[in-house]
Every structure is written in structure tokens, then in C-alpha cells.
Write a protein that holds these residues in place. Structure first.
Motif, PDB file in Angstrom:
ATOM      1  N   LYS A 150      52.626  64.686   7.493  1.00 23.99           N
ATOM      2  CA  LYS A 150      51.741  63.742   6.565  1.00 23.99           C
ATOM      3  C   LYS A 150      50.857  64.138   5.387  1.00 23.99           C
ATOM      4  CE  LYS A 150      51.364  59.570   9.487  1.00 23.99           C
ATOM      5  NZ  LYS A 150      50.380  58.718  10.452  1.00 23.99           N
TER       6      LYS A 150
ATOM      7  N   GLY B 266      51.549  64.611  17.090  1.00 23.10           N
ATOM      8  CA  GLY B 266      50.622  64.838  16.065  1.00 23.10           C
ATOM      9  C   GLY B 266      50.538  66.073  15.508  1.00 23.10           C
TER      10      GLY B 266
ATOM     11  N   GLU C  49      40.674  68.885   3.042  1.00 21.18           N
ATOM     12  CA  GLU C  49      40.092  67.624   2.792  1.00 21.18           C
ATOM     13  C   GLU C  49      39.126  67.828   1.452  1.00 21.18           C
ATOM     14  OE1 GLU C  49      37.352  66.568   6.140  1.00 21.18           O
ATOM     15  OE2 GLU C  49      36.525  64.937   4.946  1.00 21.18           O
TER      16      GLU C  49
ATOM     17  N   ARG D  20      42.019  62.252   3.230  1.00 19.40           N
ATOM     18  CA  ARG D  20      41.925  61.092   4.485  1.00 19.40           C
ATOM     19  C   ARG D  20      42.811  61.952   5.656  1.00 19.40           C
ATOM     20  NH1 ARG D  20      42.813  56.397   2.092  1.00 19.40           N
ATOM     21  NH2 ARG D  20      44.840  56.029   2.926  1.00 19.40           N
TER      22      ARG D  20
ATOM     23  N   LYS E   1      41.784  67.160  10.979  1.00 19.89           N
ATOM     24  CA  LYS E   1      40.732  68.234  11.106  1.00 19.89           C
ATOM     25  C   LYS E   1      39.938  67.817  12.758  1.00 19.89           C
ATOM     26  CE  LYS E   1      36.591  67.069   9.289  1.00 19.89           C
ATOM     27  NZ  LYS E   1      35.632  67.137   8.418  1.00 19.89           N
ATOM     28  N   SER E   2      39.625  66.388  12.830  1.00 20.17           N
ATOM     29  CA  SER E   2      38.915  66.242  14.212  1.00 20.17           C
ATOM     30  C   SER E   2      39.912  66.397  15.313  1.00 20.17           C
ATOM     31  CB  SER E   2      38.675  64.729  14.085  1.00 20.17           C
ATOM     32  OG  SER E   2      37.677  64.491  13.062  1.00 20.17           O
ATOM     33  N   VAL E   3      41.376  66.057  15.223  1.00 18.26           N
ATOM     34  CA  VAL E   3      42.097  66.261  16.278  1.00 18.26           C
ATOM     35  C   VAL E   3      42.059  67.816  16.608  1.00 18.26           C
ATOM     36  CG1 VAL E   3      44.729  66.226  16.928  1.00 18.26           C
ATOM     37  CG2 VAL E   3      43.541  64.109  15.786  1.00 18.26           C
TER      38      VAL E   3
ATOM     39  N   ARG F 163      39.409  65.885  -2.036  1.00 17.02           N
ATOM     40  CA  ARG F 163      38.062  65.257  -2.630  1.00 17.02           C
ATOM     41  C   ARG F 163      38.071  65.805  -4.137  1.00 17.02           C
ATOM     42  NH1 ARG F 163      35.226  66.184   2.025  1.00 17.02           N
ATOM     43  NH2 ARG F 163      33.905  67.663   1.091  1.00 17.02           N
TER      44      ARG F 163
ATOM     45  N   HIS G 287      51.184  62.270  22.768  1.00 15.40           N
ATOM     46  CA  HIS G 287      50.706  61.698  21.408  1.00 15.40           C
ATOM     47  C   HIS G 287      50.328  63.189  20.486  1.00 15.40           C
ATOM     48  CE1 HIS G 287      51.078  57.402  21.877  1.00 15.40           C
ATOM     49  NE2 HIS G 287      50.601  57.555  23.076  1.00 15.40           N
ATOM     50  N   PHE G 288      49.537  63.955  21.095  1.00 21.58           N
ATOM     51  CA  PHE G 288      48.790  64.794  20.777  1.00 21.58           C
ATOM     52  C   PHE G 288      50.025  65.719  20.112  1.00 21.58           C
ATOM     53  CE2 PHE G 288      44.903  63.393  21.836  1.00 21.58           C
ATOM     54  CZ  PHE G 288      43.881  63.897  21.287  1.00 21.58           C
TER      55      PHE G 288
ATOM     56  N   ARG H 273      51.162  65.417  11.924  1.00 20.95           N
ATOM     57  CA  ARG H 273      49.837  65.120  10.795  1.00 20.95           C
ATOM     58  C   ARG H 273      50.397  66.205   9.808  1.00 20.95           C
ATOM     59  NH1 ARG H 273      45.821  62.513  12.970  1.00 20.95           N
ATOM     60  NH2 ARG H 273      46.597  60.473  14.114  1.00 20.95           N
TER      61      ARG H 273
ATOM     62  N   LYS I 111      40.186  70.134  16.031  1.00 20.48           N
ATOM     63  CA  LYS I 111      38.882  70.419  16.861  1.00 20.48           C
ATOM     64  C   LYS I 111      38.667  70.188  18.333  1.00 20.48           C
ATOM     65  CE  LYS I 111      36.356  71.772  12.620  1.00 20.48           C
ATOM     66  NZ  LYS I 111      35.123  71.163  11.673  1.00 20.48           N
ATOM     67  N   GLN I 112      39.062  69.058  18.568  1.00 19.89           N
ATOM     68  CA  GLN I 112      39.114  68.545  19.980  1.00 19.89           C
ATOM     69  C   GLN I 112      39.897  69.146  20.991  1.00 19.89           C
ATOM     70  OE1 GLN I 112      37.284  65.897  20.641  1.00 19.89           O
ATOM     71  NE2 GLN I 112      37.589  66.252  22.688  1.00 19.89           N
TER      72      GLN I 112
ATOM     73  N   HIS J   1      41.302  65.159   6.696  1.00 21.35           N
ATOM     74  CA  HIS J   1      39.775  64.582   7.744  1.00 21.35           C
ATOM     75  C   HIS J   1      40.278  64.387   9.149  1.00 21.35           C
ATOM     76  CE1 HIS J   1      35.947  62.864   8.723  1.00 21.35           C
ATOM     77  NE2 HIS J   1      36.655  61.939   9.107  1.00 21.35           N
ATOM     78  N   SER J   2      41.389  63.535   9.168  1.00 24.00           N
ATOM     79  CA  SER J   2      41.783  62.970  10.654  1.00 24.00           C
ATOM     80  C   SER J   2      42.300  64.021  11.258  1.00 24.00           C
ATOM     81  CB  SER J   2      42.831  61.729  10.252  1.00 24.00           C
ATOM     82  OG  SER J   2      42.840  61.073  11.461  1.00 24.00           O
TER      83      SER J   2
END
Lengths: 132, 168
Positions: B75, B68, B115, B90, B96-98, B119, B64-65, B72, B100-101, B93-94
């Protein structure tokens, strides 16, 4: 083991967290936003809710408030990586203020997630019962 | 061949000094041949821990990663093409977390910059960053695939060469 409702709009983070939780024999129900989570809670009893804070539709803070108003004994762990001007620590402090039993900052260590979930599941409260 | 694009970061996007990266069809090949010192590496300690905690489902989750890492940034690119700042913010932002994980902090920072751009609505600033993210995402996809294909923890030399193409 426990029934856990996992709420996160990001499918990758859900896949990771649910994989970790299932590995330690928890049953995981997934929701991609707060509204869906509330619908699930009407039909399912869960022992713990893990929710992201910043999500479209209905965010985790609103979800937290809604759940705790309906099920005051709920155990909720909030997860956040921060958003806009609010960093993860600030948002998680707010989540604690709103009633989360614990918080997890993104990025997280999977071992920490397991540890915090185990701690939250210690038998102090009753499970979150579905609506009669 | 000189098909590089300078990364033009606005001070109020919170952008760090992102260096120009190649773009276009040959860019990835160029990036692969360099031993970058960008500091943007996969967090192998984190991956090894995930592998232990996930057990048999590690490969499924990592698939999955991996997907992504390609999907991503695409997208995000589509959000930019659609001229949709809210969607850009949006999706970024999503992602970004992936990033960093997985320890991809520099990629995560690029996503954070996008992001912020979403804005503010200043989409003209986004294009070079999206190009960087697509190139780096392709790199991360390959590195994750390599890591998952290998059994056990990666050898030390792997860690030294696994650097993302976010540099000039």
C-alpha cells in the motif's frame, strides 16, 4: 462483562485489541474513526471507550471532547504511538488533560491493556448511555 | 550480481543510518541466507504474551498481521506510485505502529522515515526506503508464519537467527 467501544483506524490494531478484550469476555464494538464511533454511541450503551488518538476523519482528541460533552461520565482510555512532532507521551498527557481516565502508549503489552481496562471498569461511574 | 540500492536518508527526515539492502527478484533470497546483525527482530516475549492473552484467537490475529506484513508495504508503494504524499504519510504512520507492536523497531523506523518524507513531500527520497520495507515485510511475514506454526515458545536458536534484512 463490559461493553467496550474500540476506535482505531488500523484494522490490525483493532484485531489485536478486540481479540484481547474478547478473550476476557468483554463485548467489543469496533469503529474505524471518530464519526462512526459517535454514531454507534447514539444507538448503544457502552461501559468503556478505547480510542486511538491520531486518526483520519475525526481524531481521538476531537472524539474525546465530543463524547465527554454529551456523556460527561464516560470512561475513555486513549491510545497513541505519537504523530508528527507530538510523541506518544505528549499526546497521551494531552488526552488525560482532555478527560481520558487512562492512557496506553503504543507499542503496548497486552497484559497492560487488560489491567488498565479492568481498573477503568471499576464501578465508580455509570455506563455511557445511548441518547434517549 | 549487484542490484543493491543505497538508502539515501535526508537529515531532516529523522532517518538513522540505514544501510543499503538488495532489491529485485533475487534480493529476498539473498537476505534469507544471511545471519543479519541488524538488531531488527520480532519481539518473541511480546508474541508469547499475546499468545497467552489471545488464546484461541491468536492464530487468527496473527494471520491478519502476517498478511499486513505483505499488504501494508505494498500500500505504501502504491501511495508512492500514485505520487500521493498524504497517503504515503498515512499508510506509513499506520504501518509504523504495527511494526513496533511486533518489536520490529528498525522496520518501524523506516516507516517513520517514510511518514516524514510523505509530510515533506520529497517523494524522490522514498523509493529506496519502500524497497527496504517490502523486503523486510516479506521476511517478517515468513518469521511470523514460522512462529505461529511452531507450538509453544520458540527455541533459543530461533531467536538468534530471526533478524530482518535491513542491512547491507
Amino acid at each position: 462483562m463490559a461493553h467496550i467501544l474500540l476506535v482505531d483506524d488500523d484494522e490490525l490494531m483493532r484485531a489485536l485489541l478486540s481479540g484481547v478484550l474478547r478473550r476476557v469476555n468483554h463485548t467489543v464494538i469496533e469503529a474505524d474513526n471518530g464519526r462512526t464511533a459517535l454514531q454507534i454511541l447514539k444507538k448503544n450503551s457502552v461501559d468503556l471507550i478505547i480510542t486511538d488518538i491520531f486518526m483520519p476523519e475525526m481524531d481521538g482528541m476531537d472524539l474525546l471532547t465530543s463524547i465527554l460533552s454529551r456523556y460527561p461520565d464516560s470512561k475513555i482510555i486513549a491510545i497513541s504511538g505519537g504523530y508528527k512532532a507530538m510523541n506518544a507521551q505528549l499526546s497521551l498527557r494531552m488526552a488525560r488533560g482532555f478527560g481520558a481516565v487512562d492512557v496506553i502508549a503504543k507499542p503496548f503489552r497486552t497484559a497492560d491493556v487488560i489491567r488498565k481496562v479492568a481498573r477503568a471498569l471499576q464501578p465508580t461511574n455509570s455506563p455511557i448511555r445511548k441518547e434517549a | 550480481m549487484n542490484n543493491t540500492q543505497p538508502a539515501q536518508n535526508s537529515p531532516d527526515t529523522g532517518a538513522g543510518p540505514l544501510r543499503p539492502v538488495p532489491s529485485g527478484p533475487m534480493a529476498l533470497q539473498e537476505c534469507d541466507t544471511r545471519n543479519s546483525d541488524s538488531g531488527n527482530t520480532l519481539d518473541f516475549a511480546m508474541l508469547t504474551e499475546m499468545k497467552q492473552e489471545l488464546g484461541d484467537s491468536f492464530s487468527t490475529v496473527m494471520q491478519h498481521f502476517q498478511a499486513g506484513m505483505l499488504a501494508r508495504p505494498e500500500k505504501i508503494s502504491l501511495a508512492l506510485q500514485a505520487n500521493d504524499p498524504e497517503l504515503l504519510a498515512r499508510e506509513s504512520h499506520s504501518f509504523k505502529s504495527v511494526c513496533k507492536q511486533l518489536g520490529l523497531t528498525q522496520m518501524g523506523q523506516v516507516a517513520a522515515n517514510l511518514e516524514a518524507i510523505g509530510r515533506t513531500g520529497r517523494l524522490a527520497e522514498a523509493e529506496p526506503l519502500v524497497g527496504q520495507l517490502i523486503a523486510a515485510g516479506a521476511w517478517a511475514h515468513r518469521e511470523l508464519k514460522k512462529y505461529c506454526a511452531a507450538s509453544g515458545p520458540p527455541p533459543p536458536f530461533f531467536q538468534k537467527t530471526a533478524s530482518a534484512p535491513l542491512r547491507g
